[in-house]
Motif scaffolding. Structure first.
Motif, PDB file in Angstrom:
ATOM      1  N   HIS A  83       2.747  -2.042   9.192  1.00  0.00           N
ATOM      2  CA  HIS A  83       3.458  -1.106   9.715  1.00  0.00           C
ATOM      3  C   HIS A  83       3.120   0.314  11.498  1.00  0.00           C
ATOM      4  N   GLN A  84       2.054  -0.767  11.726  1.00  0.00           N
ATOM      5  CA  GLN A  84       1.504   0.335  12.824  1.00  0.00           C
ATOM      6  C   GLN A  84       2.847   0.300  14.267  1.00  0.00           C
ATOM      7  N   SER A  85       3.063  -1.144  14.255  1.00  0.00           N
ATOM      8  CA  SER A  85       4.176  -1.337  15.752  1.00  0.00           C
ATOM      9  C   SER A  85       5.059   0.112  15.428  1.00  0.00           C
ATOM     10  N   LEU A  86       5.587   0.575  14.257  1.00  0.00           N
ATOM     11  CA  LEU A  86       6.244   1.801  14.496  1.00  0.00           C
ATOM     12  C   LEU A  86       5.771   3.257  14.580  1.00  0.00           C
ATOM     13  N   THR A  87       4.125   2.867  15.179  1.00  0.00           N
ATOM     14  CA  THR A  87       3.845   4.797  14.913  1.00  0.00           C
ATOM     15  C   THR A  87       3.786   5.004  16.416  1.00  0.00           C
ATOM     16  N   ARG A  88       3.993   4.285  18.087  1.00  0.00           N
ATOM     17  CA  ARG A  88       4.556   4.319  18.984  1.00  0.00           C
ATOM     18  C   ARG A  88       6.087   5.246  18.955  1.00  0.00           C
ATOM     19  N   TYR A  89       6.971   4.714  18.139  1.00  0.00           N
ATOM     20  CA  TYR A  89       8.080   6.223  18.013  1.00  0.00           C
ATOM     21  C   TYR A  89       7.285   7.105  16.664  1.00  0.00           C
ATOM     22  N   LEU A  90       6.267   7.664  16.334  1.00  0.00           N
ATOM     23  CA  LEU A  90       6.593   8.760  15.920  1.00  0.00           C
ATOM     24  C   LEU A  90       5.248   9.530  16.674  1.00  0.00           C
ATOM     25  N   SER A  91       5.834  11.129  17.004  1.00  0.00           N
ATOM     26  CA  SER A  91       4.073  11.910  17.463  1.00  0.00           C
ATOM     27  C   SER A  91       5.040  13.203  17.203  1.00  0.00           C
ATOM     28  N   ASN A  92       3.894  14.344  17.745  1.00  0.00           N
ATOM     29  CA  ASN A  92       4.219  15.363  17.542  1.00  0.00           C
ATOM     30  C   ASN A  92       5.623  16.736  17.670  1.00  0.00           C
ATOM     31  N   GLY A  93       7.070  16.754  16.799  1.00  0.00           N
ATOM     32  CA  GLY A  93       7.708  17.270  17.181  1.00  0.00           C
ATOM     33  C   GLY A  93       8.753  16.108  17.562  1.00  0.00           C
ATOM     34  N   ASN A  94       8.514  15.456  16.596  1.00  0.00           N
ATOM     35  CA  ASN A  94       8.931  13.792  16.651  1.00  0.00           C
ATOM     36  C   ASN A  94       9.807  13.900  15.284  1.00  0.00           C
ATOM     37  N   THR A  95      11.330  13.582  15.153  1.00  0.00           N
ATOM     38  CA  THR A  95      12.025  12.814  14.072  1.00  0.00           C
ATOM     39  C   THR A  95      13.110  11.082  13.535  1.00  0.00           C
ATOM     40  N   VAL A  96      12.060  10.571  12.483  1.00  0.00           N
ATOM     41  CA  VAL A  96      12.782   9.223  12.643  1.00  0.00           C
ATOM     42  C   VAL A  96      13.272   9.268  11.314  1.00  0.00           C
ATOM     43  N   ALA A  97      14.268   8.358  11.144  1.00  0.00           N
ATOM     44  CA  ALA A  97      15.017   8.530   9.792  1.00  0.00           C
ATOM     45  C   ALA A  97      14.719   7.404   9.118  1.00  0.00           C
ATOM     46  N   PHE A  98      14.330   7.030   8.529  1.00  0.00           N
ATOM     47  CA  PHE A  98      14.839   5.193   8.001  1.00  0.00           C
ATOM     48  C   PHE A  98      16.162   4.903   6.666  1.00  0.00           C
ATOM     49  N   ILE A  99      16.831   4.461   7.186  1.00  0.00           N
ATOM     50  CA  ILE A  99      18.003   3.806   7.052  1.00  0.00           C
ATOM     51  C   ILE A  99      18.070   2.662   7.066  1.00  0.00           C
ATOM     52  N   GLY A 100      19.172   2.019   5.526  1.00  0.00           N
ATOM     53  CA  GLY A 100      19.224   0.845   5.053  1.00  0.00           C
ATOM     54  C   GLY A 100      18.973   0.680   3.733  1.00  0.00           C
ATOM     55  N   SER A 101      19.522  -0.711   2.590  1.00  0.00           N
ATOM     56  CA  SER A 101      19.655  -0.949   1.883  1.00  0.00           C
ATOM     57  C   SER A 101      18.518  -1.033   1.037  1.00  0.00           C
ATOM     58  N   SER A 102      19.213  -0.454  -0.363  1.00  0.00           N
ATOM     59  CA  SER A 102      18.151  -0.460  -1.827  1.00  0.00           C
ATOM     60  C   SER A 102      17.140  -1.333  -1.765  1.00  0.00           C
ATOM     61  N   GLY A 103      15.784  -1.296  -1.449  1.00  0.00           N
ATOM     62  CA  GLY A 103      14.753  -1.890  -2.146  1.00  0.00           C
ATOM     63  C   GLY A 103      14.055  -2.657  -0.686  1.00  0.00           C
ATOM     64  N   VAL A 104      15.390  -2.475   0.496  1.00  0.00           N
ATOM     65  CA  VAL A 104      14.381  -3.492   1.663  1.00  0.00           C
ATOM     66  C   VAL A 104      12.345  -3.042   1.956  1.00  0.00           C
ATOM     67  N   GLY A 105      12.661  -1.544   1.858  1.00  0.00           N
ATOM     68  CA  GLY A 105      11.344  -1.323   2.170  1.00  0.00           C
ATOM     69  C   GLY A 105      10.952  -0.227   2.704  1.00  0.00           C
ATOM     70  N   LYS A 106      11.844   0.670   3.244  1.00  0.00           N
ATOM     71  CA  LYS A 106      11.550   1.625   3.654  1.00  0.00           C
ATOM     72  C   LYS A 106      10.857   3.392   2.790  1.00  0.00           C
ATOM     73  N   SER A 107      10.730   2.910   1.757  1.00  0.00           N
ATOM     74  CA  SER A 107       9.820   4.430   1.315  1.00  0.00           C
ATOM     75  C   SER A 107       8.479   3.812   1.180  1.00  0.00           C
ATOM     76  N   THR A 108       8.046   2.195   0.833  1.00  0.00           N
ATOM     77  CA  THR A 108       7.114   1.578   1.379  1.00  0.00           C
ATOM     78  C   THR A 108       6.462   1.702   2.697  1.00  0.00           C
ATOM     79  N   LEU A 109       6.874   1.283   3.582  1.00  0.00           N
ATOM     80  CA  LEU A 109       6.686   2.111   5.025  1.00  0.00           C
ATOM     81  C   LEU A 109       6.592   3.670   4.912  1.00  0.00           C
ATOM     82  N   ILE A 110       6.949   4.083   4.789  1.00  0.00           N
ATOM     83  CA  ILE A 110       6.567   5.744   5.110  1.00  0.00           C
ATOM     84  C   ILE A 110       5.131   5.703   4.087  1.00  0.00           C
TER      85      ILE A 110
END
Length: 361
Positions: free
Chosen positions: A186-213
């Protein structure tokens, strides 16, 4: 008591300036919603809150109620004297919204004040280019930046093929490939995450959104389940939830959305290739069907544009065109479109009159 740095939570100077209009109230950010009860993060921690009676009676549409990600003005920062009262919503800087299932007019705000939309799609059974085009169209319109996150890469033997297919429809959008079988998946996601930023995880059920979080959190906070054998995801996340990440801003987890009703969409970005081709057509009002010197039809014959993508473009265009119209207005628009090459509504009315006359005979 630990004081929460609200700027790390996404609070900007614009929100702070707007909040000064409201005296004797405090800024908070909505983290969850359950029926009429909200949880709001304030500088003194998370509190339970409900909207004021005046607010309730002034609301005319579902989308005007507080949603996860909203910055709101509340009357307290702790629950020692009961639930807090939400009096105002501060102006949203971005909104990812969809049409409520089974409703012609109601709009559901999925997440508000987001900087990045992670459109999650499994490389396993969930892979669907047409649905991805729909998600991208809404994401571009939201005011946030879309990023495609491909999950379960360990279950796909044709990753390069899939990436090539996605590159043909996701113009100008970065694509991240992840896996839950590796600690660094999941490391490739971290460059979009920083203090003050908000990222929404969108997608179908069961694709792994909660697992990534959970991976980003470093612990299993959210329940997870995979896609079932019948190609339908298990609904693990049942409500939207804003979660603070240590020194990485906040993320919003959302329930699976297999169907995504369009309210408005930015097709100029999600279908930039078709718009570019259309500008090369001989006629400005080319419908890309039977006209001579149609660049869109030429691209289909050449194999650089798929028929399915063009059809989906037309479908989404129709949906956005008819949004907000009642059934009679939609019917009128459809008839006008049918006869656009034959004099528009004038010939349509003539046609309908003749039809009615034949019925009476």
């Amino acid at each position: 008591m630990n004081i929460i740095n609200m700027k790390n939570l996404g609070l900007t100077e614009e929100f702070i300036q707007e909040s000064k209009i409201y005296k004797n109230l405090f800024i908070g950010r909505v983290s969850t919603q359950s029926k009429n009860l909200f949880k709001v993060i304030t500088e003194n921690g998370e509190i339970a809150a409900e909207i004021s009676g005046k607010f309730h009676y002034s609301v005319k549409e579902l989308s005007q109620y507080p949603s996860v990600g909203d910055f709101v003005m509340v009357d307290r920062t702790d629950n020692s004297q009961g639930n807090g009262i939400i009096h105002h919503i501060l102006t949203r800087k971005s909104v990812f919204a969809r049409k409520v299932a089974g409703s012609k007019e109601d709009i559901q705000v999925v997440a508000a004040n987001i900087d990045t939309v992670f459109i999650c799609m499994s490389l396993n059974n969930d892979f669907n280019l047409r649905r991805l085009e729909r998600y991208l169209s809404i994401a571009w319109d939201s005011g946030a930046i879309p990023v495609i996150v491909l999950t379960k890469s360990d279950l796909c033997k044709e990753i390069e093929v899939r990436l090539n297919e996605i590159s043909s429809v996701a113009i100008g959008v970065e694509v991240l490939v992840t896996t839950s079988t590796s600690d660094k998946g999941h490391q490739s996601l971290t460059r979009y995450l920083s203090n003050g930023n908000t990222v929404a995880f969108i997608g179908s059920s069961g694709v792994g959104k909660s697992t990534l979080i959970n991976c980003l959190l470093g612990q299993n906070i959210l329940d997870t389940n995979g896609i079932r054998n019948d190609d339908k995801g298990r609904h693990t996340t049942t409500r939207r939830e804003l979660i603070m990440l240590p020194n990485l801003g906040v993320v919003i987890d959302t329930p699976g959305m297999r169907e995504l009703g369009i309210i408005s969409a930015d097709l100029t970005k999600s279908f930039a290739d078709i718009d570019s081709l259309a500008s090369q057509c001989r006629f400005n009002d080319c419908t890309h069907k039977n006209e001579p010197s149609c660049a869109v039809q030429k691209a289909i014959k050449d194999g650089t544009l798929s028929v399915e993508r063009l059809e989906n473009y037309r479908k989404l265009k129709r949906e956005t065109k008819y949004e907000g119209l009642n059934s009679k207005m939609i019917e009128k628009e459809k008839i006008s479109e049918m006869f656009s090459g034959m004099g528009g509504m004038k010939n349509a009315r003539k046609f309908i009159k003749e039809q009615n006359r034949n019925k009476r005979r």
